[in-house]
Design an enzyme around this catalytic site. Sequence first.
Site, mmCIF file in Angstrom:
data_model
loop_
_atom_site.group_PDB
_atom_site.id
_atom_site.type_symbol
_atom_site.label_atom_id
_atom_site.label_comp_id
_atom_site.label_asym_id
_atom_site.label_seq_id
_atom_site.Cartn_x
_atom_site.Cartn_y
_atom_site.Cartn_z
ATOM 1 C CD GLU A 1 16.012 8.863 64.706
ATOM 2 O OE1 GLU A 1 16.498 8.590 65.823
ATOM 3 O OE2 GLU A 1 14.786 8.868 64.482
ATOM 4 N NE ARG B 1 27.281 15.068 65.212
ATOM 5 C CZ ARG B 1 27.217 16.321 64.773
ATOM 6 N NH1 ARG B 1 26.073 16.830 64.397
ATOM 7 N NH2 ARG B 1 28.298 17.056 64.724
ATOM 8 C CB CYS C 1 10.707 12.468 67.059
ATOM 9 S SG CYS C 1 12.227 13.342 66.657
ATOM 10 C CB CYS D 1 14.457 12.187 63.702
ATOM 11 S SG CYS D 1 15.505 12.280 65.164
ATOM 12 N NE ARG E 1 25.872 19.001 53.974
ATOM 13 C CZ ARG E 1 25.593 19.572 55.145
ATOM 14 N NH1 ARG E 1 25.914 20.830 55.362
ATOM 15 N NH2 ARG E 1 24.990 18.873 56.094
HETATM 16 ZN ZN ZN Z 1 14.079 11.947 66.855
#
Ligand code: ZN
Length: 389
Positions: free
Chosen positions: A83, A88, A134, A200, A363
């Site tokens: 992911e 990216r 995860c 993630c 940002r």
């Molecule tokens: Zn992950």
Amino acid sequence: MDATLKEQICNLISDEYKKLKQSSKPVIRSNGKKEWTVLASIVKWDNKTNETRILSLSTGVKALPDETLQRSSGKMVHDCHAEILAIRGFNSVILQHMGFLKEGKSSDLIEEKEGKYTWKENNKLVLYISRMPCGDASMDSLEESEDTNENFQIADDADQQYINDDIKTTIRGRLNFSKKGIVRTKPGRIDSNITLSKSCSDKLCVKQLSSILNSLTFGLFNEPVYLDYLLIPMLKESDLRGLKRCFTTRLVCHNNEGKESDDFPLHPFVIESTDQCFIDDKKSAAEDPSAMSSVKLYFSSSDTIEQAILNGVRNGFYTKGNKRLRKNCEAIVSRYFQWTLFQTLFPSHEKSYLAHKAAQKARNELISKARVRLSPDGWIHTLPDDCVL
Ligand SMILES: [Zn+2]
């Protein structure tokens, strides 16, 4: 999102996965063991015409140990979870489209006006992941699953779960999995060299504030671009519970009157499930995760580029130990590649990637706000990975 649209998106992703080169995919090893991986993709859905198009497709379950970043100079991709690679990849596609507009070509994604870019508003963005991300979101289902390894079951106050003893709100991998709502590093074997890359769950969580634009693309847009949907197969009740806590509950701040705080502009994903499973998903504990990652970018439906990534660099370009990295080892989603492309398109900016990143005040402020909420004790940073052209 209706069932037909979900099916359309899943079929599109599944068909494109099948077209990836064999060398980009998990294999059956010589000892007969089958490998598995995670598939992710960012799909744009035009909510006026109902047309869908893939922007990036990726596979991968690996992250590099922190120490390997010492020789990276922006060329190694630290986090190769699918992911993260897909996001990216999305940013590489955006930079390429900015190049198209500069050449007088058209773009189905963005428009340019007086030097700033605008996302075409009919385009909704869907992030598909073949498995639960995860980290925090997957802790509820981990608790219920057969995967629960006693190695992860430790005393609630055990020191080994912490990377920094002063930071109790960030835990290593899956250790102490019954603890919920906190930052975790990428899961890995306890005896392996530590990666300080965050899970993630945590990275996606921050992107609900900071958008999916990176430090190069963010400042070029009038408004940030957010993910609209998160699409994951076969979500169970425990998954939904974990997703809700991870992406909403732990971020929502209430002021003294019990109202949601205004200075925390959260753009929560709509969570969607599908009953279409990914063919190379993990099917049993006997299967091993694939070391190979891959990424495919779709500048248009017919203009694409695909690369397999091993140990953070293009497959075939890896050098062991502390040796110098080989020329052209950088993947199309690496900092080095994106910074080179950015400098070609917008040459007047800072000369170093990290100097440019540090200058992205708006940002950085959003990211800091999210980090304070996620890990109030402090944020554990990875080694700096700069590149100067
Ligand atoms: Zn992950």
